[in-house]
Design a protein around this motif. Structure first.
Motif, PDB file in Angstrom:
ATOM      1  N   PRO A 109       0.834  -1.205   0.000  1.00  0.00           N
ATOM      2  CA  PRO A 109       0.000   0.000   0.000  1.00  0.00           C
ATOM      3  C   PRO A 109       0.869   1.256   0.000  1.00  0.00           C
ATOM      4  CG  PRO A 109       0.074  -0.958   2.194  1.00  0.00           C
ATOM      5  CD  PRO A 109       0.831  -1.889   1.294  1.00  0.00           C
ATOM      6  N   THR A 110       0.323   2.340  -0.546  1.00  0.00           N
ATOM      7  CA  THR A 110       0.985   3.639  -0.473  1.00  0.00           C
ATOM      8  C   THR A 110       0.185   4.531   0.463  1.00  0.00           C
ATOM      9  OG1 THR A 110      -0.244   4.788  -2.208  1.00  0.00           O
ATOM     10  CG2 THR A 110       1.606   3.391  -2.928  1.00  0.00           C
ATOM     11  N   ARG A 111       0.644   5.731   0.650  1.00  0.00           N
ATOM     12  CA  ARG A 111      -0.106   6.697   1.472  1.00  0.00           C
ATOM     13  C   ARG A 111      -1.220   7.355   0.673  1.00  0.00           C
ATOM     14  NH1 ARG A 111       5.474   8.926   3.177  1.00  0.00           N
ATOM     15  NH2 ARG A 111       5.158   9.841   1.152  1.00  0.00           N
ATOM     16  N   MET A 156      13.817   2.594  -4.484  1.00  0.00           N
ATOM     17  CA  MET A 156      12.710   1.850  -3.886  1.00  0.00           C
ATOM     18  C   MET A 156      13.109   0.856  -2.792  1.00  0.00           C
ATOM     19  SD  MET A 156       9.972   3.071  -5.100  1.00  0.00           S
ATOM     20  CE  MET A 156       8.766   1.887  -4.541  1.00  0.00           C
ATOM     21  N   ASP A 157      14.366   0.530  -2.648  1.00  0.00           N
ATOM     22  CA  ASP A 157      14.756  -0.507  -1.682  1.00  0.00           C
ATOM     23  C   ASP A 157      14.299  -0.182  -0.261  1.00  0.00           C
ATOM     24  OD1 ASP A 157      15.896  -2.302  -3.492  1.00  0.00           O
ATOM     25  OD2 ASP A 157      17.845  -1.303  -3.412  1.00  0.00           O
ATOM     26  N   VAL A 158      14.501   1.047   0.176  1.00  0.00           N
ATOM     27  CA  VAL A 158      14.098   1.434   1.535  1.00  0.00           C
ATOM     28  C   VAL A 158      12.572   1.441   1.644  1.00  0.00           C
ATOM     29  CG1 VAL A 158      14.110   3.315   3.224  1.00  0.00           C
ATOM     30  CG2 VAL A 158      16.208   2.721   1.997  1.00  0.00           C
ATOM     31  N   THR A 159      11.894   1.955   0.628  1.00  0.00           N
ATOM     32  CA  THR A 159      10.422   1.990   0.638  1.00  0.00           C
ATOM     33  C   THR A 159       9.853   0.585   0.755  1.00  0.00           C
ATOM     34  OG1 THR A 159      10.445   3.995  -0.709  1.00  0.00           O
ATOM     35  CG2 THR A 159       8.390   2.727  -0.672  1.00  0.00           C
ATOM     36  N   ILE A 160      10.409  -0.333  -0.020  1.00  0.00           N
ATOM     37  CA  ILE A 160       9.947  -1.728   0.017  1.00  0.00           C
ATOM     38  C   ILE A 160      10.209  -2.345   1.391  1.00  0.00           C
ATOM     39  CG2 ILE A 160      10.331  -4.042  -0.922  1.00  0.00           C
ATOM     40  CD1 ILE A 160      10.958  -2.563  -3.623  1.00  0.00           C
ATOM     41  N   ALA A 161      11.383  -2.091   1.937  1.00  0.00           N
ATOM     42  CA  ALA A 161      11.742  -2.667   3.238  1.00  0.00           C
ATOM     43  C   ALA A 161      10.799  -2.186   4.340  1.00  0.00           C
ATOM     44  CB  ALA A 161      13.186  -2.314   3.579  1.00  0.00           C
ATOM     45  N   LYS A 162      10.313  -0.954   4.241  1.00  0.00           N
ATOM     46  CA  LYS A 162       9.441  -0.393   5.273  1.00  0.00           C
ATOM     47  C   LYS A 162       7.959  -0.694   5.037  1.00  0.00           C
ATOM     48  CE  LYS A 162      12.339   3.586   6.424  1.00  0.00           C
ATOM     49  NZ  LYS A 162      12.390   5.060   6.425  1.00  0.00           N
TER      50      LYS A 162
END
Length: 175
Positions: A109-111, A156-162
């Motif tokens: 999901p996104t914000r 995107m790596d950090v976004t995916i991890a979180k």
């Protein structure tokens, strides 16, 4: 010449002597199978997939000195002209297959009340697909899946991890 499309059956685009076919991004139907669980029976969910012009174009503010002949207009969003991007168009040729196999990858999901899924397209980044699903019965479908944008990103790596993982099946059942 700039292209003016009236609906999501996208008109082909001519640019610099090349005609770019948009047939691969015309609406299509996919059926996803949801296995039975304690809280629901097995389901077949018919999905109508539609694509935005953001999947093959860029924001004019991000394209310095663009040629107005390269604009792609969509009647449904008259205040959202885009600059046709041959690189995004080339990448978009894989979109129908990626969407058809969303049940084989994680979604997040996104914000912004939509979701994204990714395909690592080279060591430094991902091809990111942003979409929303809505129970909008269109032409015999149970759900409409609208691919809002798709393009390469290297951040995107950090976004995916979180992000909290979910699945396309859970998204479709909830919509």
């Amino acid at each position: 010449m700039a292209t003016h499309s009236r609906n999501v059956v996208w008109d082909d685009h001519a640019q610099d002597g090349i005609t770019y076919s948009m047939k691969h991004l015309h609406p299509a139907y996919i059926t996803f199978k949801a296995d039975a669980r304690e809280d629901r029976p097995a389901l077949s969910i018919v999905v109508r997939v539609e694509y935005s012009h953001h999947c093959f174009s860029q924001d004019p503010e991000k394209v310095e000195g663009f040629d107005p002949e390269h604009l792609y207009h969509w009647a449904a969003r008259p205040k959202d002209p885009r600059v046709f991007c041959p690189l995004r168009w080339e990448a978009s040729k894989e979109l129908p297959r990626l969407i058809q196999h969303l049940d084989e990858r994680n979604c997040y999901p996104t914000r912004r009340e939509n979701y994204f899924a990714v395909k690592r397209d080279h060591p430094s980044g991902h091809y990111v697909m942003y979409f929303r699903a809505e129970r909008r019965l269109t032409g015999g479908a149970d759900v409409r899946l609208f691919v809002e944008s798709a393009y390469h990103r290297e951040d995107m790596d950090v976004t995916i991890a979180k992000a909290e993982k979910t699945s396309i099946i859970d998204i479709l059942v909830k919509s």
